[in-house]
Design a protein around this motif. Structure first.
Motif, PDB file in Angstrom:
ATOM      1  N   CYS A  13      -2.950  20.403 -21.444  1.00 13.56           N
ATOM      2  CA  CYS A  13      -2.092  19.948 -20.442  1.00 13.56           C
ATOM      3  C   CYS A  13      -0.537  20.372 -20.696  1.00 13.56           C
ATOM      4  O   CYS A  13       0.056  20.182 -21.853  1.00 13.56           O
ATOM      5  CB  CYS A  13      -1.917  18.460 -20.286  1.00 13.56           C
ATOM      6  SG  CYS A  13      -0.636  17.587 -19.305  1.00 13.56           S
ATOM      7  N   PRO A  14       0.014  21.250 -19.705  1.00 17.25           N
ATOM      8  CA  PRO A  14       1.432  21.689 -20.049  1.00 17.25           C
ATOM      9  C   PRO A  14       2.482  20.747 -19.920  1.00 17.25           C
ATOM     10  O   PRO A  14       3.633  20.890 -20.316  1.00 17.25           O
ATOM     11  CB  PRO A  14       1.814  22.693 -18.914  1.00 17.25           C
ATOM     12  CG  PRO A  14       0.723  22.241 -17.734  1.00 17.25           C
ATOM     13  CD  PRO A  14      -0.211  21.649 -18.313  1.00 17.25           C
ATOM     14  N   GLN A  15       2.183  19.331 -19.540  1.00 18.58           N
ATOM     15  CA  GLN A  15       2.910  18.273 -19.379  1.00 18.58           C
ATOM     16  C   GLN A  15       3.083  17.523 -20.719  1.00 18.58           C
ATOM     17  O   GLN A  15       4.344  17.261 -21.357  1.00 18.58           O
ATOM     18  CB  GLN A  15       2.664  17.245 -18.224  1.00 18.58           C
ATOM     19  CG  GLN A  15       2.524  18.217 -16.963  1.00 18.58           C
ATOM     20  CD  GLN A  15       3.924  18.578 -16.416  1.00 18.58           C
ATOM     21  OE1 GLN A  15       4.949  18.402 -16.826  1.00 18.58           O
ATOM     22  NE2 GLN A  15       3.754  19.723 -15.307  1.00 18.58           N
ATOM     23  N   CYS A  16       2.180  17.294 -21.204  1.00 19.80           N
ATOM     24  CA  CYS A  16       1.972  16.061 -22.410  1.00 19.80           C
ATOM     25  C   CYS A  16       1.131  16.854 -23.767  1.00 19.80           C
ATOM     26  O   CYS A  16       1.376  15.892 -24.571  1.00 19.80           O
ATOM     27  CB  CYS A  16       1.326  14.997 -21.986  1.00 19.80           C
ATOM     28  SG  CYS A  16      -0.446  15.028 -21.753  1.00 19.80           S
ATOM     29  N   GLY A  17       0.600  17.864 -23.419  1.00 14.55           N
ATOM     30  CA  GLY A  17      -0.188  18.664 -24.480  1.00 14.55           C
ATOM     31  C   GLY A  17      -1.342  18.096 -24.793  1.00 14.55           C
ATOM     32  O   GLY A  17      -1.984  18.479 -25.792  1.00 14.55           O
ATOM     33  N   SER A  18      -1.640  17.244 -23.974  1.00 14.54           N
ATOM     34  CA  SER A  18      -3.018  16.709 -24.212  1.00 14.54           C
ATOM     35  C   SER A  18      -4.372  17.720 -24.043  1.00 14.54           C
ATOM     36  O   SER A  18      -4.254  18.667 -23.120  1.00 14.54           O
ATOM     37  CB  SER A  18      -3.352  15.565 -23.310  1.00 14.54           C
ATOM     38  OG  SER A  18      -4.821  14.993 -23.642  1.00 14.54           O
ATOM     39  N   LEU A  19      -5.369  17.681 -24.871  1.00  9.92           N
ATOM     40  CA  LEU A  19      -6.614  18.721 -24.515  1.00  9.92           C
ATOM     41  C   LEU A  19      -7.624  17.970 -23.577  1.00  9.92           C
ATOM     42  O   LEU A  19      -8.405  18.477 -23.310  1.00  9.92           O
ATOM     43  CB  LEU A  19      -7.036  18.898 -26.017  1.00  9.92           C
ATOM     44  CG  LEU A  19      -6.436  20.148 -26.607  1.00  9.92           C
ATOM     45  CD1 LEU A  19      -6.955  20.235 -28.158  1.00  9.92           C
ATOM     46  CD2 LEU A  19      -6.509  21.368 -25.886  1.00  9.92           C
ATOM     47  N   CYS A  48      -4.946  16.371 -15.693  1.00 15.87           N
ATOM     48  CA  CYS A  48      -4.885  15.849 -17.195  1.00 15.87           C
ATOM     49  C   CYS A  48      -5.334  14.088 -17.230  1.00 15.87           C
ATOM     50  O   CYS A  48      -4.884  13.549 -16.264  1.00 15.87           O
ATOM     51  CB  CYS A  48      -3.388  15.993 -17.659  1.00 15.87           C
ATOM     52  SG  CYS A  48      -3.197  15.104 -19.473  1.00 15.87           S
ATOM     53  N   ARG A  49      -6.437  14.257 -18.120  1.00 20.66           N
ATOM     54  CA  ARG A  49      -6.833  12.678 -18.214  1.00 20.66           C
ATOM     55  C   ARG A  49      -5.787  11.577 -19.013  1.00 20.66           C
ATOM     56  O   ARG A  49      -5.880  10.359 -18.723  1.00 20.66           O
ATOM     57  CB  ARG A  49      -7.968  12.636 -18.909  1.00 20.66           C
ATOM     58  CG  ARG A  49      -9.374  13.124 -17.954  1.00 20.66           C
ATOM     59  CD  ARG A  49     -10.641  12.758 -18.461  1.00 20.66           C
ATOM     60  NE  ARG A  49     -11.739  13.320 -17.701  1.00 20.66           N
ATOM     61  CZ  ARG A  49     -12.467  14.569 -17.924  1.00 20.66           C
ATOM     62  NH1 ARG A  49     -12.100  15.084 -19.020  1.00 20.66           N
ATOM     63  NH2 ARG A  49     -13.422  14.807 -17.248  1.00 20.66           N
ATOM     64  N   SER A  50      -4.790  12.226 -19.703  1.00 18.13           N
ATOM     65  CA  SER A  50      -4.077  11.353 -20.465  1.00 18.13           C
ATOM     66  C   SER A  50      -2.735  11.007 -19.653  1.00 18.13           C
ATOM     67  O   SER A  50      -2.425   9.813 -19.524  1.00 18.13           O
ATOM     68  CB  SER A  50      -3.585  12.263 -21.696  1.00 18.13           C
ATOM     69  OG  SER A  50      -4.679  12.436 -22.684  1.00 18.13           O
ATOM     70  N   CYS A  51      -1.875  12.073 -18.952  1.00 16.98           N
ATOM     71  CA  CYS A  51      -0.973  11.661 -18.328  1.00 16.98           C
ATOM     72  C   CYS A  51      -1.062  11.657 -16.684  1.00 16.98           C
ATOM     73  O   CYS A  51      -0.339  11.360 -16.070  1.00 16.98           O
ATOM     74  CB  CYS A  51       0.278  12.576 -18.824  1.00 16.98           C
ATOM     75  SG  CYS A  51       0.025  14.323 -18.088  1.00 16.98           S
ATOM     76  N   LEU A  52      -2.209  11.982 -16.440  1.00 13.68           N
ATOM     77  CA  LEU A  52      -2.661  12.150 -15.111  1.00 13.68           C
ATOM     78  C   LEU A  52      -2.069  12.943 -14.128  1.00 13.68           C
ATOM     79  O   LEU A  52      -2.155  13.039 -12.890  1.00 13.68           O
ATOM     80  CB  LEU A  52      -2.553  10.621 -14.488  1.00 13.68           C
ATOM     81  CG  LEU A  52      -3.105   9.477 -15.156  1.00 13.68           C
ATOM     82  CD1 LEU A  52      -2.875   8.045 -14.683  1.00 13.68           C
ATOM     83  CD2 LEU A  52      -4.600   9.890 -15.439  1.00 13.68           C
ATOM     84  N   GLU A  53      -1.281  13.908 -14.738  1.00 21.70           N
ATOM     85  CA  GLU A  53      -0.569  14.853 -13.937  1.00 21.70           C
ATOM     86  C   GLU A  53      -1.456  16.013 -13.575  1.00 21.70           C
ATOM     87  O   GLU A  53      -2.245  16.512 -14.398  1.00 21.70           O
ATOM     88  CB  GLU A  53       0.689  15.593 -14.648  1.00 21.70           C
ATOM     89  CG  GLU A  53       1.931  14.429 -14.865  1.00 21.70           C
ATOM     90  CD  GLU A  53       2.543  14.443 -13.386  1.00 21.70           C
ATOM     91  OE1 GLU A  53       2.499  15.428 -12.547  1.00 21.70           O
ATOM     92  OE2 GLU A  53       3.010  13.481 -13.202  1.00 21.70           O
ATOM     93  N   PRO A  54      -1.572  16.302 -12.290  1.00 22.19           N
ATOM     94  CA  PRO A  54      -2.353  17.704 -12.011  1.00 22.19           C
ATOM     95  C   PRO A  54      -1.585  18.865 -12.227  1.00 22.19           C
ATOM     96  O   PRO A  54      -0.202  18.811 -12.465  1.00 22.19           O
ATOM     97  CB  PRO A  54      -2.362  17.926 -10.484  1.00 22.19           C
ATOM     98  CG  PRO A  54      -1.214  16.999  -9.939  1.00 22.19           C
ATOM     99  CD  PRO A  54      -0.712  15.976 -11.414  1.00 22.19           C
ATOM    100  N   PHE A  55      -2.166  19.907 -12.581  1.00 20.49           N
ATOM    101  CA  PHE A  55      -1.346  21.270 -13.055  1.00 20.49           C
ATOM    102  C   PHE A  55      -2.295  22.604 -12.869  1.00 20.49           C
ATOM    103  O   PHE A  55      -3.389  22.592 -12.762  1.00 20.49           O
ATOM    104  CB  PHE A  55      -1.051  21.301 -14.529  1.00 20.49           C
ATOM    105  CG  PHE A  55      -1.951  21.319 -15.590  1.00 20.49           C
ATOM    106  CD1 PHE A  55      -2.681  22.339 -16.129  1.00 20.49           C
ATOM    107  CD2 PHE A  55      -2.699  19.997 -15.966  1.00 20.49           C
ATOM    108  CE1 PHE A  55      -3.506  22.214 -16.996  1.00 20.49           C
ATOM    109  CE2 PHE A  55      -3.717  20.160 -16.956  1.00 20.49           C
ATOM    110  CZ  PHE A  55      -4.061  21.029 -17.317  1.00 20.49           C
ATOM    111  N   ASP A  56      -1.500  23.631 -12.584  1.00 21.00           N
ATOM    112  CA  ASP A  56      -1.959  24.700 -12.474  1.00 21.00           C
ATOM    113  C   ASP A  56      -2.664  25.656 -13.930  1.00 21.00           C
ATOM    114  O   ASP A  56      -1.758  25.335 -14.728  1.00 21.00           O
ATOM    115  CB  ASP A  56      -1.065  25.965 -11.803  1.00 21.00           C
ATOM    116  CG  ASP A  56      -1.301  25.578 -10.329  1.00 21.00           C
ATOM    117  OD1 ASP A  56      -2.398  25.259  -9.850  1.00 21.00           O
ATOM    118  OD2 ASP A  56      -0.298  26.105  -9.692  1.00 21.00           O
ATOM    119  N   HIS A  57      -3.487  26.073 -13.969  1.00 22.53           N
ATOM    120  CA  HIS A  57      -4.165  27.001 -15.190  1.00 22.53           C
ATOM    121  C   HIS A  57      -4.186  28.456 -14.821  1.00 22.53           C
ATOM    122  O   HIS A  57      -4.851  28.735 -13.981  1.00 22.53           O
ATOM    123  CB  HIS A  57      -5.342  26.312 -15.790  1.00 22.53           C
ATOM    124  CG  HIS A  57      -6.030  27.153 -16.826  1.00 22.53           C
ATOM    125  ND1 HIS A  57      -5.521  27.858 -17.834  1.00 22.53           N
ATOM    126  CD2 HIS A  57      -7.276  27.684 -16.909  1.00 22.53           C
ATOM    127  CE1 HIS A  57      -6.354  28.511 -18.669  1.00 22.53           C
ATOM    128  NE2 HIS A  57      -7.244  28.522 -17.967  1.00 22.53           N
TER     129      HIS A  57
END
Lengths: 156, 275
Positions: free
Chosen positions: A118-124, A143-152
């Motif tokens: 995750c580019p926001q919180c670094g979680s894998l 991201c399941r940790s911070c719940l943010e959606p992101f582009d890959h």
């Protein structure tokens, strides 16, 4: 005066504006012959609609740098791959909030899908929401940790 | 690009120049036989792209709007390169070939002109199309014709992703509800008569040994992929006889005319228009 390569290399991708076409590996060559400059670029994906804009921007950048006679050529071979993306480009993508390509394109028969950080919180601990995203080169993750959606940016 | 070509001029000139470079690695004009072959492959890609674009804003979920739209865009890219190359033989542009031919001049196989139908029918058509195109482009990347090889080497990576998309949906629909399974089974039955045409050898292929890919040589790879997917999805290869086939000779179902009418109307009503 900047070199022709420097001028062309500074052109940004219109769809991912934090990356230059050099970072992306789209810029394949610059040849200077007297007053004439030939720039070779390659599209990321076959249907990439940004090619036309990139082409115009390269001509503009070189004209501003003092090169009057500019020819931009498009080549399909060898086919573009994210393996050509610079390390600097990957850092810029990450800072921009897009997860960069993970690893290199698989060459064997068994593709290994690496976890996307995750580019926001670094979680894998992330999941793929959609294999296709806002442009051909990206997939949508969450991201399941911070719940943010992101582009890959997909490995290609 | 040219000073003095303002208003509409800029776009026009740029598009023409861009188009002139789309052929890829090779800069030679196609021969008559190679042009005909490029037309076959280009028309397959163009018609499938146009069909898939019809799902945008109508797909079952937003992610599928994007997926089918992105797949269509890749296919359109393949079509542009191939039609441009075909046109180098007789001086026609990719737009001449896409917008100013009538259905008897199109060379797409019948599979690609099959209607979108419901989502399962589109997925069944995608499964067959992408499994075939993957085998085709993987082999064509070794063509003695450097332009065809360049287009194929790029396309094969994209089509592999399309194939994966179709496989995932085939598994989900076949293993989903009773209704989704019923529709997936019906859809494979609808599509299967058109599989055979893709793998038929023709005299043109004989004339292009080493340049074109022999369609019959792709069948084993295609069958192996389908067998693996169907085994996991608990589907059976439909026991239906192959259709008559005429796509490569310009004989088509009436539905192709409707598709072309929609695709071509703007270019024909306003020839030479730019925006």
């Amino acid at each position: 005066m900047v070199t022709a390569w420097e001028a062309a290399a500074a052109v940004c991708d219109p769809e991912v504006p934090v990356l230059t076409i050099e970072d992306l590996g789209v810029l394949r060559g610059v040849e200077v012959d007297g007053r004439h400059v030939t720039v070779t670029i390659t599209p990321t994906y076959s249907g990439c609609p940004a090619v036309s804009a990139i082409r115009d921007d390269v001509v503009l950048a070189l004209t501003r740098a003092g090169y009057a006679d500019v020819d931009v050529r498009l080549t399909l071979s060898p086919a573009w791959t994210t393996d050509w993306m610079s390390e600097d480009g990957k850092r810029k993508l990450l800072a921009y909030g897009i997860a960069p390509p993970t690893g290199r394109r698989a060459v064997g028969p068994i593709p290994v899908q690496l976890a996307v950080r995750c580019p926001q919180c670094g979680s894998l601990d992330t999941r793929e929401v959609s294999r296709f995203g806002s442009t051909s080169c990206k997939a949508l993750y969450a991201c399941r940790s911070c719940l943010e959606p992101f582009d890959h940016f997909k490995v290609h | 690009m040219n000073a003095g070509s303002d208003t509409h001029g800029h776009v026009t000139v740029d598009e023409v120049q861009l188009s002139a470079e789309l052929a890829g690695a090779g800069r030679r004009a196609a021969t008559a036989e190679v042009a005909e072959y490029a037309l076959w492959l280009g028309d397959d890609a163009l018609i499938l792209a146009q069909q898939l674009a019809g799902w945008i804003s109508r797909a079952p979920e937003l992610e599928e709007d994007m997926a089918l739209g992105n797949i269509a865009l890749d296919l359109l890219g393949h079509a542009r390169s191939l039609l441009h190359y075909a046109g180098t033989f007789d001086g026609r542009t990719e737009d001449d070939l896409a917008y100013f031919r009538d259905e008897p001049e199109f060379r797409c196989a019948w599979l690609f002109a099959q209607p979108n139908g419901d989502f399962a029918q589109t997925i069944a058509r995608q499964l067959v199309a992408s499994a075939y195109l993957f085998e085709l482009y993987a082999a064509l990347a070794g063509s003695a014709d450097e332009t065809l090889a360049a287009v194929a080497a790029k396309a094969v990576k994209e089509v592999e992703y399309h194939r994966d998309h179709a496989v995932q949906w085939t598994l989900r629909l076949a293993g989903g509800t009773d209704e989704s399974r019923r529709r997936m089974i019906r859809a494979t039955g609808d599509v299967w008569p058109y599989v055979d045409e893709l793998f038929r050898d023709t005299p043109l292929i004989d004339a292009l040994e080493g340049v074109a890919v022999r369609p019959s040589s792709l069948r084993a790879g295609f069958d192996a992929v389908i067998a693996a997917v169907f085994a996991e999805a608990e589907l059976e290869v439909p026991a239906v006889p192959p259709s008559a086939a005429g796509g490569r000779h310009g004989r088509h179902f009436p539905q192709l005319a409707f598709l072309l009418a929609e695709m071509q109307v703007l270019a024909r009503r306003h020839p030479g228009a730019t925006w």
